[in-house]
Design a protein around this motif. Structure first.
Motif, PDB file in Angstrom:
ATOM      1  N   ALA A  67       0.834  -1.208   0.000  1.00 47.53           N
ATOM      2  CA  ALA A  67       0.000   0.000   0.000  1.00 47.53           C
ATOM      3  C   ALA A  67       0.867   1.257   0.000  1.00 47.53           C
TER       4      ALA A  67
ATOM      5  N   MET B 105       2.100   1.694  -3.551  1.00 43.10           N
ATOM      6  CA  MET B 105       0.985   1.994  -4.464  1.00 43.10           C
ATOM      7  C   MET B 105       0.526   3.442  -4.328  1.00 43.10           C
ATOM      8  N   LYS B 106       0.740   4.045  -3.164  1.00 43.17           N
ATOM      9  CA  LYS B 106       0.363   5.452  -2.992  1.00 43.17           C
ATOM     10  C   LYS B 106       1.191   6.366  -3.892  1.00 43.17           C
TER      11      LYS B 106
ATOM     12  N   LYS C 252     -12.508  -5.064   0.475  1.00 41.12           N
ATOM     13  CA  LYS C 252     -12.004  -4.157  -0.558  1.00 41.12           C
ATOM     14  C   LYS C 252     -13.090  -3.691  -1.523  1.00 41.12           C
TER      15      LYS C 252
ATOM     16  N   GLU D 252      -8.173   3.789  -4.726  1.00 37.84           N
ATOM     17  CA  GLU D 252      -8.231   2.331  -4.563  1.00 37.84           C
ATOM     18  C   GLU D 252      -9.655   1.783  -4.467  1.00 37.84           C
TER      19      GLU D 252
ATOM     20  N   ARG E  91     -11.101   1.767  -7.973  1.00 36.34           N
ATOM     21  CA  ARG E  91     -10.410   0.809  -8.840  1.00 36.34           C
ATOM     22  C   ARG E  91     -10.820  -0.630  -8.507  1.00 36.34           C
ATOM     23  N   ASN E  92     -10.910  -0.955  -7.228  1.00 34.60           N
ATOM     24  CA  ASN E  92     -11.306  -2.300  -6.829  1.00 34.60           C
ATOM     25  C   ASN E  92     -12.747  -2.601  -7.206  1.00 34.60           C
TER      26      ASN E  92
END
Length: 625
Positions: free
Chosen positions: A228, A231-232, A288, A395, A398-399
């Motif tokens: 994570a 990914m940020k 998620k 996120e 996107r998920n």
């Protein structure tokens, strides 16, 4: 939505021949799109909702650039003196085309700032009468309208030389999709060579090029493989790269302002994704994707995939509204009976859930960019832009989008039974993804059919190419490594030096470095959650991750190592399941990186010699979530 043509006009648009890029598709195939628009409109009218879309305040000159620099992680460049070393660290990782994109926005912001100043600060170039031709042209540029569907505007030169029909790239033949080199750098090379691919209308609307990502020595990184923390960093780098790509292609990337979300008393429909997930995670930690969406998709997968016309055939609006009220009351109590609900009503609830989100699933800021991808003439470059846009998404969005697209792929896979092919599904879902009552919808007159086809084509690409689109490009991973390596470095610089900095920052990057890598290496691989011992591995140029996992499996079976935990590690015949194990790269210039089985470990060691390698069990939930 009120700006869409009336129903009679919609019917004429379906049969009207146009010169759009998706002209190859059967004209009648757009019936599903316009029927879905009518259903959405009728649903809104039944609830006496306002269908006209709110206007967004036009941004003043320099305001868009200021927001861009802030979102790109370069907000400190907006001050008189930028002392934050994070700026120089980020800038040092950029390619030449990315650095040029940053410089253009900074120049525009600086010009607007000088104009607004009561006592303008005279730039040294103004004093000596020296102004870059590029900046001079930009100063004279008139502001242009900012419609939802047309925010990537072609330059005058491109209008004269480019054919905006769909480029045929040998349909059916597999083609390489290079992710090792920045997309903008690839486009710059093609532009320098004056490369113009043969463009012509597709005769077969279903002909889609097969793309394959060539696996380099470091393998392929999927979304979810990075920590994570790392990914940020990706959205910032992806935004800069997307802007650089648009600059090279001659398009201007514009974004909407983030809309203010209205509060609601509801718990499920019309609730922001972040709020939904916060509530869901109280019940199921690490959730998620919203539990309601998971339940809707699960119900349709169990009983609706074989239903003819699923998604296209509308359920009863009265029943759907009643079901929504029952879900609001009973969903979290577990009393809602899914087996009593008609499948067409469930699909209606699914589409309603997406439409009722306070902000579009593709986000208010980037919905125009998603819609405008259709204006890029080359298919590969359209996919490059989509890949970057998906990486930019928050996120939760996107998920959620990935869960939806995976379901839509399953619908398409049952085409023989449900009569819903890829294009049918795309035309039905496009209005639900691209129309939102909280955003402006200024569709140019006479462009309705072309823009509708383009939106449906974007959805089609997202469904068909989702595996490719949910990949983190190798060049972005390399930039993340560079950011992590450079975080300890400190620089002091002021705003007036940035232009020279950006021009010189890559002076040494063109030099070919000599490879002084070791031909072999002995390393230790840990599996602390599974074993008390570590595995010693001799690396050579042929050693891959898959080889290490097989060696680990062999040692477990033959040497009787002290196993700490064998849960989910044993197959039913008591043999070790190597496919349930993953090798992670941890530390050094990366946070945590789940490695591709085809990664060559000696190459990885040379790039990140200070990392630890740890074997872990495969998480029970899908890795992309």
């Amino acid at each position: 939505m009120s700006q869409l043509p009336p129903k009679s006009a919609l019917a004429s648009l379906v049969s009207e021949g146009t010169n759009s890029r998706v002209e190859a598709l059967d004209n009648l195939s757009m019936d599903s799109f316009w029927l879905e628009v009518e259903n959405i409109k009728q649903s809104a009218e039944a609830e006496q909702e306002e269908c006209s879309l709110a206007d967004v305040k036009t941004q003043e000159e320099g305001e868009a650039e200021a927001e861009w620099l802030q979102d790109a992680g370069l907000s400190n460049l907006l001050g008189d003196c930028a002392s934050d070393s994070d700026n120089i660290v980020l800038l040092s990782t950029l390619t030449k085309t990315q650095a040029a994109a940053v410089q253009r926005r900074l120049d525009t912001y600086s010009r607007s700032r000088r104009r607004k100043n009561k006592h303008p600060v005279r730039d040294v170039r103004d004093i000596f009468g020296v102004v870059d031709s590029e900046e001079s042209a930009a100063e004279k540029k008139e502001p242009s309208p900012d419609p939802l569907w047309h925010n990537l505007r072609p330059s005058n030169a491109q209008r004269k030389t480019q054919d905006y029909s769909c480029t045929v790239r040998n349909p059916g033949k597999e083609e390489a999709f290079n992710m090792d080199v920045a997309y903008s750098e690839q486009a710059a090379v093609l532009l320098k060579r004056s490369f113009l691919s043969d463009s012509r209308k597709l005769k077969d609307g279903n002909a889609l090029t097969k793309f394959k990502i060539p696996k380099g020595r470091l393998g392929v990184t999927r979304i979810g493989d990075l920590s994570a923390q790392d990914m940020k960093k990706i959205p910032t780098l992806a935004l800069i790269e997307l802007t650089a790509l648009c600059d090279i292609l001659g398009f201007e990337l514009k974004r909407n302002k983030a809309a203010k979300l209205k509060t609601t008393e509801k718990r499920l429909f019309g609730v922001p994704l972040n709020t939904l997930l916060e509530n869901d995670q109280k019940l199921l930690p690490n959730t998620k994707v919203p539990l309601l969406l998971q339940a809707l998709l699960s119900c349709l997968e169990k009983r609706g995939l074989e239903t003819e016309g699923i998604l296209r055939v509308s359920g009863s609006q009265t029943r759907i509204k009643s079901l929504e009220q029952k879900l609001e009351k009973d969903f979290y109590t577990g009393l809602f009976r899914w087996d009593e609900v008609h499948q067409n009503d469930v699909s209606g609830l699914l589409k309603r859930f997406i439409r009722e989100l306070p902000a579009p699933l593709l986000t208010a800021e980037y919905l125009p960019a998603f819609a405008a991808v259709q204006n890029i003439p080359d298919l590969k470059q359209r996919l490059q832009a989509l890949n970057l846009l998906i990486l930019i998404l928050p996120e939760p969005n996107r998920n959620t989008l990935k869960a939806l697209l995976e379901f839509l792929s399953k619908v398409v896979a049952r085409e023989n039974n449900n009569k819903m092919n890829l294009w049918n599904v795309s035309t039905v879902m496009a209005p639900n993804l691209f129309m939102h009552k909280g955003l402006p919808n200024k569709i140019p007159e006479g462009k309705e059919k072309q823009l509708a086809e383009g939106a449906a084509d974007v959805v089609r690409m997202m469904i068909h190419y989702q595996d490719l689109l949910w990949t983190v490009s190798s060049f972005l991973v390399a930039q993340v490594r560079k950011l992590n390596e450079s975080n300890s470095k400190r620089y002091q610089f002021c705003d007036k030096r940035i232009k020279n900095l950006l021009r010189k920052i890559h002076a040494d990057k063109d030099k070919v470095e000599k490879n002084q890598a070791e031909p072999s290496k002995i390393v230790k691989v840990h599996a602390s959650l599974l074993l008390k011992d570590s595995l010693e591995v001799h690396l050579n140029n042929a050693t891959r991750v898959a080889d290490v996992l097989k060696l680990f499996q062999k040692n477990l079976c033959q040497n009787g190592w002290n196993i700490v935990n064998t849960v989910n590690l044993l197959k039913c015949n008591n043999s070790m399941d190597c496919t349930n194990l993953l090798l992670y790269e941890v530390g050094g210039n990366i946070g945590e990186h789940c490695l591709d089985p085809d990664t060559y470990l000696l190459d990885l060691y040379h790039i990140n010699p200070h990392a630890e390698w740890i074997i872990k069990q495969n998480p029970s939930y899908p890795r992309m979530f």
